[in-house]
Enzyme design. Structure first.
Site, PDB file in Angstrom:
ATOM      1  N   GLY A  85     -67.878-104.938  62.460  1.00  0.00           N
ATOM      2  CA  GLY A  85     -67.059-106.422  62.399  1.00  0.00           C
ATOM      3  C   GLY A  85     -66.522-106.636  64.311  1.00  0.00           C
ATOM      4  O   GLY A  85     -66.625-107.430  64.697  1.00  0.00           O
ATOM      5  N   ASP A 117     -63.511-104.162  66.658  1.00  0.00           N
ATOM      6  CA  ASP A 117     -62.904-105.343  66.783  1.00  0.00           C
ATOM      7  C   ASP A 117     -60.979-105.063  66.698  1.00  0.00           C
ATOM      8  O   ASP A 117     -60.687-106.523  67.164  1.00  0.00           O
ATOM      9  CB  ASP A 117     -63.281-105.643  65.209  1.00  0.00           C
ATOM     10  CG  ASP A 117     -62.964-104.897  64.604  1.00  0.00           C
ATOM     11  OD1 ASP A 117     -62.336-103.779  64.106  1.00  0.00           O
ATOM     12  OD2 ASP A 117     -63.905-105.157  63.412  1.00  0.00           O
ATOM     13  N   ASP A 120     -55.806-101.054  64.401  1.00  0.00           N
ATOM     14  CA  ASP A 120     -54.387-101.151  63.659  1.00  0.00           C
ATOM     15  C   ASP A 120     -53.816 -99.711  63.570  1.00  0.00           C
ATOM     16  O   ASP A 120     -53.118 -99.403  64.409  1.00  0.00           O
ATOM     17  CB  ASP A 120     -54.935-101.951  62.177  1.00  0.00           C
ATOM     18  CG  ASP A 120     -54.261-101.181  61.030  1.00  0.00           C
ATOM     19  OD1 ASP A 120     -52.891-101.578  60.770  1.00  0.00           O
ATOM     20  OD2 ASP A 120     -54.710-101.841  60.391  1.00  0.00           O
ATOM     21  N   LYS A 176     -52.895-104.426  66.991  1.00  0.00           N
ATOM     22  CA  LYS A 176     -51.624-104.604  65.976  1.00  0.00           C
ATOM     23  C   LYS A 176     -49.885-103.200  66.350  1.00  0.00           C
ATOM     24  O   LYS A 176     -50.781-102.118  65.557  1.00  0.00           O
ATOM     25  CB  LYS A 176     -52.092-104.362  64.571  1.00  0.00           C
ATOM     26  CG  LYS A 176     -52.456-105.126  63.206  1.00  0.00           C
ATOM     27  CD  LYS A 176     -52.447-105.054  62.264  1.00  0.00           C
ATOM     28  CE  LYS A 176     -53.551-106.178  62.129  1.00  0.00           C
ATOM     29  NZ  LYS A 176     -54.070-105.898  60.215  1.00  0.00           N
ATOM     30  N   PHE A 215     -53.079-109.165  57.813  1.00  0.00           N
ATOM     31  CA  PHE A 215     -54.385-108.578  57.297  1.00  0.00           C
ATOM     32  C   PHE A 215     -55.093-110.340  57.641  1.00  0.00           C
ATOM     33  O   PHE A 215     -54.850-111.402  57.594  1.00  0.00           O
ATOM     34  CB  PHE A 215     -55.218-108.837  56.677  1.00  0.00           C
ATOM     35  CG  PHE A 215     -56.003-108.320  56.202  1.00  0.00           C
ATOM     36  CD1 PHE A 215     -56.518-107.064  56.129  1.00  0.00           C
ATOM     37  CD2 PHE A 215     -57.198-108.762  56.152  1.00  0.00           C
ATOM     38  CE1 PHE A 215     -58.248-105.980  56.683  1.00  0.00           C
ATOM     39  CE2 PHE A 215     -59.215-108.241  55.465  1.00  0.00           C
ATOM     40  CZ  PHE A 215     -59.010-107.460  55.579  1.00  0.00           C
ATOM     41  N   VAL A 216     -55.918-110.610  59.379  1.00  0.00           N
ATOM     42  CA  VAL A 216     -56.886-111.379  59.712  1.00  0.00           C
ATOM     43  C   VAL A 216     -58.481-111.515  59.662  1.00  0.00           C
ATOM     44  O   VAL A 216     -58.955-110.015  59.509  1.00  0.00           O
ATOM     45  CB  VAL A 216     -56.585-111.442  61.070  1.00  0.00           C
ATOM     46  CG1 VAL A 216     -55.089-112.313  61.285  1.00  0.00           C
ATOM     47  CG2 VAL A 216     -57.409-110.379  62.248  1.00  0.00           C
ATOM     48  N   ARG A 241     -66.944-113.411  58.463  1.00  0.00           N
ATOM     49  CA  ARG A 241     -67.170-112.711  59.757  1.00  0.00           C
ATOM     50  C   ARG A 241     -67.783-113.855  60.798  1.00  0.00           C
ATOM     51  O   ARG A 241     -67.850-114.069  61.467  1.00  0.00           O
ATOM     52  CB  ARG A 241     -68.149-111.864  59.852  1.00  0.00           C
ATOM     53  CG  ARG A 241     -68.118-109.995  59.230  1.00  0.00           C
ATOM     54  CD  ARG A 241     -68.923-109.423  59.320  1.00  0.00           C
ATOM     55  NE  ARG A 241     -69.646-108.063  58.168  1.00  0.00           N
ATOM     56  CZ  ARG A 241     -68.779-107.071  58.580  1.00  0.00           C
ATOM     57  NH1 ARG A 241     -67.341-107.114  59.237  1.00  0.00           N
ATOM     58  NH2 ARG A 241     -67.875-106.332  57.786  1.00  0.00           N
TER      59      ARG A 241
HETATM   60  P1  5GP Z   1     -57.300 -98.243  61.728  1.00  0.00           P
HETATM   61  O1  5GP Z   1     -58.341 -96.866  62.086  1.00  0.00           O
HETATM   62  O2  5GP Z   1     -56.906 -98.351  63.010  1.00  0.00           O
HETATM   63  O3  5GP Z   1     -56.552 -98.258  60.979  1.00  0.00           O
HETATM   64  O4  5GP Z   1     -58.591 -99.141  61.491  1.00  0.00           O
HETATM   65  C1  5GP Z   1     -59.116 -99.428  62.110  1.00  0.00           C
HETATM   66  C2  5GP Z   1     -60.351-101.079  61.270  1.00  0.00           C
HETATM   67  O5  5GP Z   1     -59.907-101.311  60.290  1.00  0.00           O
HETATM   68  C3  5GP Z   1     -60.683-101.794  62.049  1.00  0.00           C
HETATM   69  O6  5GP Z   1     -62.248-102.055  62.848  1.00  0.00           O
HETATM   70  C4  5GP Z   1     -61.552-103.095  60.740  1.00  0.00           C
HETATM   71  O7  5GP Z   1     -61.853-102.584  60.318  1.00  0.00           O
HETATM   72  C5  5GP Z   1     -60.304-103.153  60.153  1.00  0.00           C
HETATM   73  N1  5GP Z   1     -59.465-103.605  59.864  1.00  0.00           N
HETATM   74  C6  5GP Z   1     -57.555-103.235  60.415  1.00  0.00           C
HETATM   75  N2  5GP Z   1     -56.526-103.928  60.548  1.00  0.00           N
HETATM   76  C7  5GP Z   1     -58.016-105.503  59.793  1.00  0.00           C
HETATM   77  C8  5GP Z   1     -57.538-106.447  59.908  1.00  0.00           C
HETATM   78  O8  5GP Z   1     -56.424-107.502  59.890  1.00  0.00           O
HETATM   79  N3  5GP Z   1     -58.560-107.125  58.996  1.00  0.00           N
HETATM   80  C9  5GP Z   1     -59.621-106.833  58.866  1.00  0.00           C
HETATM   81  N4  5GP Z   1     -60.749-107.557  58.218  1.00  0.00           N
HETATM   82  N5  5GP Z   1     -60.034-105.445  58.899  1.00  0.00           N
HETATM   83  C10 5GP Z   1     -58.982-104.341  59.261  1.00  0.00           C
END
Ligand code: 5GP
Length: 184
Positions: free
Chosen positions: A50, A105, A108, A136, A157-158, A170
């Site tokens: 990403g 990228d 979350d 986020k 979710f973006v 992408r």
């Molecule tokens: P985390 O471990 O912080 O919850 O998630 C990180 C990963 O989740 C990011 O690198 C991405 O791949 C995916 N992710 C989290 N939120 C989004 C979103 O809104 N859109 C997309 N496409 N991927 C997300």
């Protein structure tokens, strides 16, 4: 770069960040990173897949010497977090003694970055910081130190600018939210 924001993709319900807005912010981040790392060189560690679009633009906005390496982590399938982080590809270069900037990228829950930081901290780095394109803050399950953040966004979710839904979108030069049933 031409603004391909409009007309938006038919599967996209709304655009959160336009191409020009993104490019302006990346220029600011690049200037800040160049000031902070003046006289040093850094390795940008890009998390596949990403962050590669962001990485390409960020690298070109940075004026200090920098090289790039890649790491593969997976925590998501589709639009839902599995909650489990796996290392799918390790760095090619030994990061020992180096200034490392993780390029992500989106942060979350924070679990992915937390896992990677803990992993890299065991490798004798000179310094470790994070630059994430998006964050986020409402979704955090674990606090992670994010030195450079492109944009804080709401809990949606973006897709676009490197971010996918099942490998699609992408290549969109903006960040947006899909229509219900988009990406099919
Ligand atoms: P985390 O471990 O912080 O919850 O998630 C990180 C990963 O989740 C990011 O690198 C991405 O791949 C995916 N992710 C989290 N939120 C989004 C979103 O809104 N859109 C997309 N496409 N991927 C997300």
């Amino acid at each position: 770069m031409p603004d391909r924001t409009y007309p938006a993709h038919p599967d996209i319900e709304k655009v959160l960040l336009t191409g020009p807005q993104i490019q302006a912010r990346i220029a600011e981040l690049g200037a800040q990173i160049s000031r902070d790392y003046a006289g040093r060189s850094l390795i940008m560690v890009s998390i596949l897949k990403g962050s590669v679009i962001f990485l390409g633009d960020l690298m070109r906005a940075v004026s200090v010497d920098c090289s790039v390496d890649f790491i593969g982590l997976s925590s998501y399938s589709g639009a839902k977090s599995s909650g489990v982080v796996r290392l799918t590809l390790d760095l090619r270069e030994n990061p020992e003694g180096k200034d490392i900037l993780i390029v992500e990228d989106i942060v979350d829950t924070g679990l992915t970055i937390h896992y990677l930081m803990e992993n890299l901290k065991t490798r004798g780095l000179r310094s470790l910081e994070v630059c994430t394109f998006l964050s986020k803050p409402e979704c955090r399950k674990i606090e992670v130190p994010l030195k450079y953040v492109g944009f804080d966004i709401p809990n949606e979710f973006v897709v676009g600018f490197g971010l996918d839904y099942n490998e699609k979108f992408r290549n969109l030069p903006f960040v947006g939210v899909m229509r219900p049933n988009g990406g099919k």
